[in-house]
Design a protein around this motif. Structure first.
Motif, PDB file in Angstrom:
ATOM      1  N   ASP A 193      -1.420  -4.585   6.579  1.00 14.84           N
ATOM      2  CA  ASP A 193      -0.217  -3.876   7.021  1.00 14.84           C
ATOM      3  C   ASP A 193       0.098  -4.326   8.436  1.00 14.84           C
ATOM      4  O   ASP A 193      -0.722  -4.169   9.345  1.00 14.84           O
ATOM      5  CB  ASP A 193      -0.454  -2.364   6.974  1.00 14.84           C
ATOM      6  CG  ASP A 193       0.820  -1.559   7.228  1.00 14.84           C
ATOM      7  OD1 ASP A 193       1.806  -2.143   7.716  1.00 14.84           O
ATOM      8  OD2 ASP A 193       0.812  -0.352   6.936  1.00 14.84           O
TER       9      ASP A 193
ATOM     10  N   GLY B 118       4.708  -2.051   6.012  1.00  9.52           N
ATOM     11  CA  GLY B 118       4.227  -1.759   4.667  1.00  9.52           C
ATOM     12  C   GLY B 118       3.174  -2.769   4.244  1.00  9.52           C
ATOM     13  O   GLY B 118       2.988  -3.819   4.874  1.00  9.52           O
TER      14      GLY B 118
ATOM     15  N   GLY C 231       8.925   0.949   5.113  1.00  2.00           N
ATOM     16  CA  GLY C 231       8.036   0.215   5.997  1.00  2.00           C
ATOM     17  C   GLY C 231       8.239   0.508   7.464  1.00  2.00           C
ATOM     18  O   GLY C 231       7.669  -0.165   8.328  1.00  2.00           O
TER      19      GLY C 231
END
Length: 389
Positions: free
Chosen positions: A85, A89, A337
C-alpha cells in the motif's frame, strides 16, 4: 558471486562475527569477504552489505519494499501473493518468495528478530522489528498458504497539518479549527477504520502542541512520532512464557498520570483502558488525545460503551464520564484509495441523558464542506475564534 547474492557459508560467517563481537553488519561483511579471498568492487561490496543486513536484521526479500518512501504496509498471502500500500490502496506486485516453506521460514525469522516465538504451539504473533516496523504473522494451518505476514511501516517523521491540507487529507478551512482545538486544550478522539490515517492525523495534531508541554504517549506498539521536543513514549509488554511480567494499556495510563504530563495520549482505545483515560480527562488532564476504531462519529458512543463495559462501567457512568471528559471527535475515512477527515462531531448528552456525538461538519473528500449551523456555532463558541461561518 554477484553483488546481491548471498553465499550461505559467507552469511553464516557474518552471523557468527556479529554474534561474537557485536560488529556492525557492514564491517562483518567486509571482514568476511576479505578472509574468504573474494574480490569485490566497492559498489558490489556495499550491495552485499545491504542484502546481508536485510537478511539478518530486516525483512529479507521484503526489506526494499519497506524502504520505499510512500509504502505504509506490505502484506504476504503466500509465496506469490505479495501486496503493498503506497497510500492509494492495495496493489499486487510481481514478486515470488519461493515456496510455502520459505514464507513460513521468513515469518519465523521475523518473529525471532522481534523477540517473539512463532511455531506450531504459538502460531500467531505481534512483534516489532528493530527498525520499528510492526509485524503480525500467522502460520499454517491457521493460514493455509504457509504463513500470512503483515508489516506496517513506522513513519520516520510526522506530517505537518499544512502537508495534510496540501495532500487533500482535510479542507483548508478546517486547519484553523484543528489548531484552535490543540491550542485551547480540547480533549479529542480521532476515529476511523483500519488504515484511514488516524495515527498520521494524531501525530500532526501533537506536533502543534507548545514546546514547553510534556507529552506522554501510551501505545500497544510504538507508532506515534510527533515532531515535538518533549515526548515520552510508553509501550505495553507481553507476559513471558510463564504468564508473568505483562504490562497492559490500562497500567501504562496509570503510570502516565504520575509522570507530570501536560498531555496524555492513548494510541488506540481497544479495551478496559478507556476507563482510565476518561477518569484522567475528568480530573484536570485537558488536552488529551486518543484514537478509536469506528465507522462514523454517530457510533462512537456505542463503541465507548462497549469498551468501557469490559472495565465493568455501566452505560450511565460511561455517558457521565465521557460527556465530561471528551470535547470533539475527528472522524477519518478512506475511499478511492484516499484518506481524509470526513466528519467533525461534538460530544455531549441528549435530553434522556444518553451519550451522543452530533456532527457539526462533514466532507466527502472532494466537494464543499457541509455544516450543521447550530452545532458548528456551538463548537465555535467553545473553541473559537476561527472561521465559524
Amino acid at each position: 558471486m554477484t553483488a546481491g547474492a548471498l553465499d550461505p557459508a559467507l552469511l553464516d560467517d557474518v552471523r557468527a562475527r556479529i554474534a561474537s563481537g557485536g560488529a556492525e553488519p557492514s564491517d562483518a561483511v567486509r571482514d568476511a569477504v576479505r578472509d574468504s579471498g573474494l574480490v569485490l568492487g566497492s559498489a558490489a561490496l556495499d550491495a552485499l552489505a545491504r542484502t546481508t543486513r536485510a537478511e539478518l536484521l530486516g525483512a529479507g526479500p521484503l526489506q526494499h519494499l519497506l524502504e520505499e518512501p510512500e509504502v505504509t504496509d506490505v502484506l504476504v498471502n503466500g509465496p506469490d501473493g505479495v501486496w503493498l500500500d503506497r497510500g492509494r490502496g492495495l496493489e499486487r506486485i510481481g514478486m515470488s518468495l519461493g515456496t510455502t516453506a520459505d514464507v513460513r521460514a521468513l515469518a519465523v525469522r521475523l518473529a525471532a528478530i522481534g523477540g517473539q516465538r512463532l511455531d506450531d504451539a504459538q502460531p500467531s504473533v505481534d512483534a516489532r522489528l528493530p527498525d520499528g516496523t510492526r509485524l503480525h504473522a500467522v502460520l499454517a494451518p491457521l493460514a493455509p498458504a504457509g504463513a500470512a505476514i503483515s508489516l506496517r511501516v513506522l513513519r520516520a517523521r510526522a506530517f505537518s497539518l499544512d502537508e495534510l491540507v496540501a495532500s487533500g487529507a482535510l479542507p483548508d478551512d478546517w486547519a484553523g479549527l484543528l489548531r484552535a482545538l490543540v491550542e485551547r486544550r480540547a480533549n479529542i478522539v480521532v476515529s476511523g477504520g483500519t488504515g484511514s490515517g488516524k495515527t498520521t492525523l494524531l501525530a500532526a495534531l501533537l506536533s502543534l502542541a507548545g514546546e514547553d508541554e510534556r507529552i506522554v504517549t501510551v501505545e500497544e506498539a510504538r507508532e506515534l512520532v510527533p515532531d515535538h521536543p518533549h515526548v515520552v513514549s510508553l509501550a505495553t509488554r507481553r507476559a513471558n512464557i510463564e504468564g508473568a511480567g505483562g504490562i497492559d494499556l490500562a497500567g501504562l495510563v496509570r503510570d502516565a498520570l504520575r509522570m507530570r504530563p501536560d498531555r496524555i495520549v492513548l494510541g488506540e482505545c481497544r479495551g478496559a483502558e478507556v476507563r482510565e483515560v476518561l477518569l484522567a480527562m475528568n480530573t484536570g488532564h485537558d488536552g488529551g488525545l486518543a484514537t478509536l476504531h469506528a465507522n462514523a462519529v454517530a457510533v462512537v458512543p456505542a463503541r465507548l460503551e462497549a469498551l468501557a463495559a469490559l472495565a465493568g462501567m455501566p452505560r450511565e457512568a460511561v455517558a457521565a464520564q465521557a460527556a465530561g471528559a471528551l470535547d470533539v471527535v475527528l472522524h477519518l475515512r478512506r475511499e478511492r484509495g484516499v484518506r481524509f477527515l470526513a466528519e467533525i462531531g461534538v460530544v455531549g448528552r441528549d435530553e434522556r441523558g444518553e451519550l451522543v456525538v452530533r456532527p457539526a461538519a462533514w466532507w466527502d473528500g472532494r466537494g464543499a464542506v457541509e455544516l450543521d449551523p447550530p452545532v458548528w456555532r456551538e463548537l465555535a463558541g467553545r473553541f473559537g475564534p476561527w472561521c465559524a461561518s
